[in-house]
Design an enzyme around this catalytic site. Structure first.
Site, PDB file in Angstrom:
ATOM      1  N   GLU A 127       0.778  -1.249   0.028  1.00  0.00           N
ATOM      2  CA  GLU A 127       0.060  -0.151   0.068  1.00  0.00           C
ATOM      3  C   GLU A 127       1.022   1.170   0.067  1.00  0.00           C
ATOM      4  O   GLU A 127       0.324   2.235   0.838  1.00  0.00           O
ATOM      5  CB  GLU A 127      -1.040  -0.089   1.034  1.00  0.00           C
ATOM      6  CG  GLU A 127      -1.951  -1.052   1.030  1.00  0.00           C
ATOM      7  CD  GLU A 127      -2.948  -0.874   2.263  1.00  0.00           C
ATOM      8  OE1 GLU A 127      -2.928  -0.208   3.328  1.00  0.00           O
ATOM      9  OE2 GLU A 127      -4.282  -1.385   1.805  1.00  0.00           O
ATOM     10  N   GLU A 195      -6.988  -7.749  -0.675  1.00  0.00           N
ATOM     11  CA  GLU A 195      -7.546  -7.694   0.451  1.00  0.00           C
ATOM     12  C   GLU A 195      -8.797  -7.359   0.722  1.00  0.00           C
ATOM     13  O   GLU A 195      -9.181  -6.442   0.396  1.00  0.00           O
ATOM     14  CB  GLU A 195      -6.634  -6.664   1.405  1.00  0.00           C
ATOM     15  CG  GLU A 195      -5.078  -7.057   1.790  1.00  0.00           C
ATOM     16  CD  GLU A 195      -4.631  -6.045   2.691  1.00  0.00           C
ATOM     17  OE1 GLU A 195      -5.279  -5.197   3.384  1.00  0.00           O
ATOM     18  OE2 GLU A 195      -3.402  -6.007   2.549  1.00  0.00           O
TER      19      GLU A 195
END
Ligand code: GAL
Length: 770
Positions: A127, A195
């Site tokens: 991320e 995710e």
């Protein structure tokens, strides 16, 4: 637990397991590696392979993951000129050394798919797109450097970078979040979801976030409706942050996440089963979905029909993203109804086989079994012994003993190198009672960067304070009288998980950084920041290994006068493992805060005395509408973590040693060893579906508490008959289920006598006792 968890994941319809690599546990000290036992990730991937599943390797080495310091070792931060996750040569050199080690270990074992192994995707960083702009141009250079590093390994499988919107050429940007149907990666790469958050993590003092099976299935179905090719749950099994692995600050030891496999490895039903049905169906359509041409028809009101066509086969999704309105419409000559916020899947574009809002899987109500239950071989009251932890203060020979001494206040991370939550900051202060300003009461003011502070004067506890409500920095204030001459001031600073997220999170300091001052009469101040401080890392009892079975310090534990509500006490007992296979937990309600060990294994920090507030659980949990971690909360006004998982794999059949270090004060009389099991199993199925019910783990169905085929009402635990039902509902279910480990019932008039119901779709509701 690995084989059992992976087996259950496979039975749940998964075909790949994704995992992170955690640098701080593999290299806890500079160049001292550990890949043994639970840290043997190669073995983990082999188990995945043995079950015929693929693996996805997210190396990071920044992982976030609510893991201590985001997965970085603290020694790394303590290196000169270090800044994490940016164009910093010292960092890049170290990151490269570690990732190269991991890659070479994997390569040596032939675990990449290109070598015939199970690993189909790899990831560097995590991320980075969320924080990149904060690092300016250095951020861009760093992520390009990561991409070059990844490519240089030539592993023969694609590299992914999640949440990295302008991922460098060659890297596949993947999505993380609750919904990813509207996500499209750059460079025309395949659409992947690394995710899909199945719930959310829990903090000390907070409520329990839950995400419904209906909403999770909706998100998955929509992702595949809109061209998704790979979807991974975060978490499918979250488990427990044993030892000091949880990050934070203040992330709880349980990492249950409301995942399909719960913290203990039990099926979280109906989530597990509802998704299993979806996975089975999606995988049966794989060929058409991945090769077919798709086209959409918009019906308005957020209703979209998507069809995929390949070599004469067609599959359809009817997606209704309207939060409140069900949609009834015609499609190719037939009429369909799609409930609000749901997707129907028709593998032949005619018959609806699955709808995300219609759950045909069992609901299991989990219970904890305690004293006296069958699994317990002895009626017990745990017999406790105890001893006190030492309060420390400065001594003349501290330097000789090798304690760090410094004329100033230091970052706790630096001092402890993260080997312990506990660091003593100790100094001595000269007081002259001839000076009236110091003869009477004085005020001590300590500014700390958290997270918990205990203060002692001349070996006596004078106060404690813990950070609350996310304010890690606080001022501690107290008043006391000091003696004439030398006074020993000892501040014990306690961390509770290091920061794991945010730009420059590595720079966050912890512990007592000042100002620390004493304020006497006439506002005279003694500034102690530059004083001579002696630092002692860890608790005396931990150093002595009091939590272990065989130590030199087995003596000196007392039986008599067992203290309650007294801080800094060690408690010790033994217990027999409950029989059977059900997961084992410790009920620690009544204890304050501390650490628990079973047979020397650190089962984590405990803090059952930290209760969640009363607000936020009172509204109905509606699966419709966007999910967020504040929706569908449970556990208002309850202990934020009462139960602590004790994995069976660390238990002996015979005596097991349980040791608690109690920091705040508690009462061990209430502590119990319990098992977690299915108490009752309920199920709803719409006509035409099969309902599978099981007590899990080989237990027998002992009673049918409710069964009705018709239009039953209510929910698990409170079912009741509707206007109509088949007269033989109960006897059919008793016949099929009683005395069995599991049973499958067809919800149809083939199985049950006619119900006489004049409704379009009948349903079946059952409640069984295990
Ligand atoms: C993501 C992160 C995961 C985890 C998750 C929240 O941003 O990549 O590691 O922290 O959030 O549970």
């Amino acid at each position: 637990m690995w084989p059992d968890l992976i087996k259950k994941a496979k039975e749940g319809g998964l075909n790949a397991i994704e995992t992170y690599i955690f640098w701080n546990v593999h290299e806890p000290l500079y160049r001292q590696y550990d890949f043994s036992g639970n840290l043997d990730f190669i073995r983990f991937i082999r188990v995945v392979q043995d079950y015929g599943l693929y693996a996805i390797l997210r190396i990071g080495p920044y992982v976030c993951a609510e893991w201590n310091y985001g997965g970085f070792p603290v020694w790394l931060h303590n290196m000169p000129n270090m800044t994490f996750r940016t164009n910093n040569k010292v960092f890049e050199e170290e990151m490269k050394t570690f990732t190269t080690l991991i890659i070479e270990m994997v390569r040596k074992e032939h675990l990449f798919a290109s070598q015939g192994g199970p690993i189909i995707l790899s990831q560097l960083e995590n991320e980075y797109g969320n924080v990149k702009s904060k690092y300016g141009n250095d951020g861009k250079e760093y992520i390009n450097w990561c991409a070059d590093l990844a490519e240089s390994y030539k592993v023969g499988v694609p590299w992914i970078m999640c949440q990295e919107w302008d991922a460098p050429e060659g890297m596949i940007n993947t999505c993380n979040g609750y919904y990813c149907d509207q996500f499209y990666p750059n460079h025309g790469m395949p659409k992947m979801w690394t995710e899909n958050w199945t719930g959310w993590f829990k903090n000390w003092g907070s409520k329990y976030p839950r995400r419904t099976a209906e909403d999770l299935a909706f998100a998955v179905a929509r992702f595949f409706q809109y061209g998704g090719t790979l979807q991974n749950y975060y978490m499918y099994h979250g488990g427990t942050n044993f030892g000091r692995t949880s990050g934070g600050p203040y992330i709880a030891t349980s990492y249950d996440y409301d995942a399909p496999l719960d913290e203990y490895g039990n099926l979280n039903q109906p989530k597990w089963g509802h998704l299993k049905n979806l996975h089975t169906l999606l995988r049966s359509m794989e060929e058409t979905l991945t090769n077919g041409f798709s086209s959409n028809i918009e019906y308005g009101n957020m209703l979209t029909v998507t069809s995929y066509e390949h070599r004469g086969d067609r599959v359809c999704f009817f997606g209704n993203a309207n939060e409140t309105n069900d949609a009834t419409f015609d499609f190719e000559g037939a009429t369909y109804t799609v409930p609000a916020w749901s997707v129907s899947i028709l593998p032949d574009c005619y018959t609806e086989v699955y709808n995300t809002a219609r759950v045909n899987a069992q609901t299991s109500v989990m219970v904890k079994l305690r004293n006296g239950a069958d699994a317990f071989r002895e009626p017990y009251n745990l017999q406790w012994t105890w001893r006190a932890e030492k309060f420390e203060h400065v001594k003349d020979d501290d330097a000789k003993k090798g304690y760090l001494q410094f004329d100033g206040l230091l970052d706790q991370k630096f001092v402890s190198n993260d080997t312990s939550d506990y660091v003593w900051y100790m100094t001595s202060v000269d007081i002259d009672h001839n000076d009236p300003a110091w003869r009477e009461e004085v005020t001590l003011k300590v500014h700390t960067k958290g997270h918990i502070l205990h203060v002692f004067l001349n070996g006596k506890h004078v106060g404690s304070q813990a950070a609350k409500d996310g304010h890690w920095t606080f001022d501690f204030l107290t008043k006391f009288r000091m003696k004439n001459g030398k006074n020993a001031l000892s501040l014990l600073s306690v961390t509770n998980g290091l920061q794991n997220y945010g730009a420059f999170f590595d720079k966050e300091q912890h512990g007592i950084l000042g100002p620390v001052k004493l304020i006497g009469g006439d506002n005279q101040v003694k500034h102690l920041d530059e004083h001579g401080w002696t630092y002692k890392v860890d608790l005396n009892g931990i150093g002595k290994g009091l939590y272990m079975k065989d130590t030199r310090y087995n003596r000196n534990w007392k039986v008599e006068n067992l203290p309650t509500n007294r801080m800094f006490v060690w408690y010790k007992t033994t217990f027999k493992a409950p029989m059977g296979d059900d997961p084992v937990v410790l009920d620690l309600l009544g204890m304050g805060k501390g650490i628990a060990w079973v047979n020397g294994f650190n089962i984590g920090r405990y803090w059952p005395s930290y209760f969640a507030d009363d607000n936020g659980c009172d509204f109905k949990c509606d699966y419709r509408g966007k999910y967020g971690s504040n929706k569908c909360l449970t556990g208002c006004g309850e202990s934020s973590q009462r139960w602590y998982h004790v994995p069976r794999s660390i238990l002996n059949d015979d005596n097991n040693l349980l040791v608690l270090f109690e920091e705040f004060g508690g009462n061990p009389a209430n502590v119990e060893v319990q098992t977690v099991t299915v108490g009752k199993a309920c199920g709803n199925a719409y006509e035409g579906n099969k309902l599978e019910l099981s007590c899990q783990g080989g237990k027998i169905i002992s009673d049918v508490r409710f069964a009705s085929f018709g239009d039953p009402k209510g929910s698990c635990g409170a079912f009741h008959k509707g206007h109509c039902e088949s007269p033989n509902s109960l006897s059919v279910v008793q016949e099929a289920c009683l005395g069995k480990e599991s049973c499958t019932i067809d919800a149809s008039e083939w199985t049950f006598q006619p119900s006489g119901c004049k409704i379009p779709t009948k349903s079946l509701a059952i409640e069984l006792a295990c």
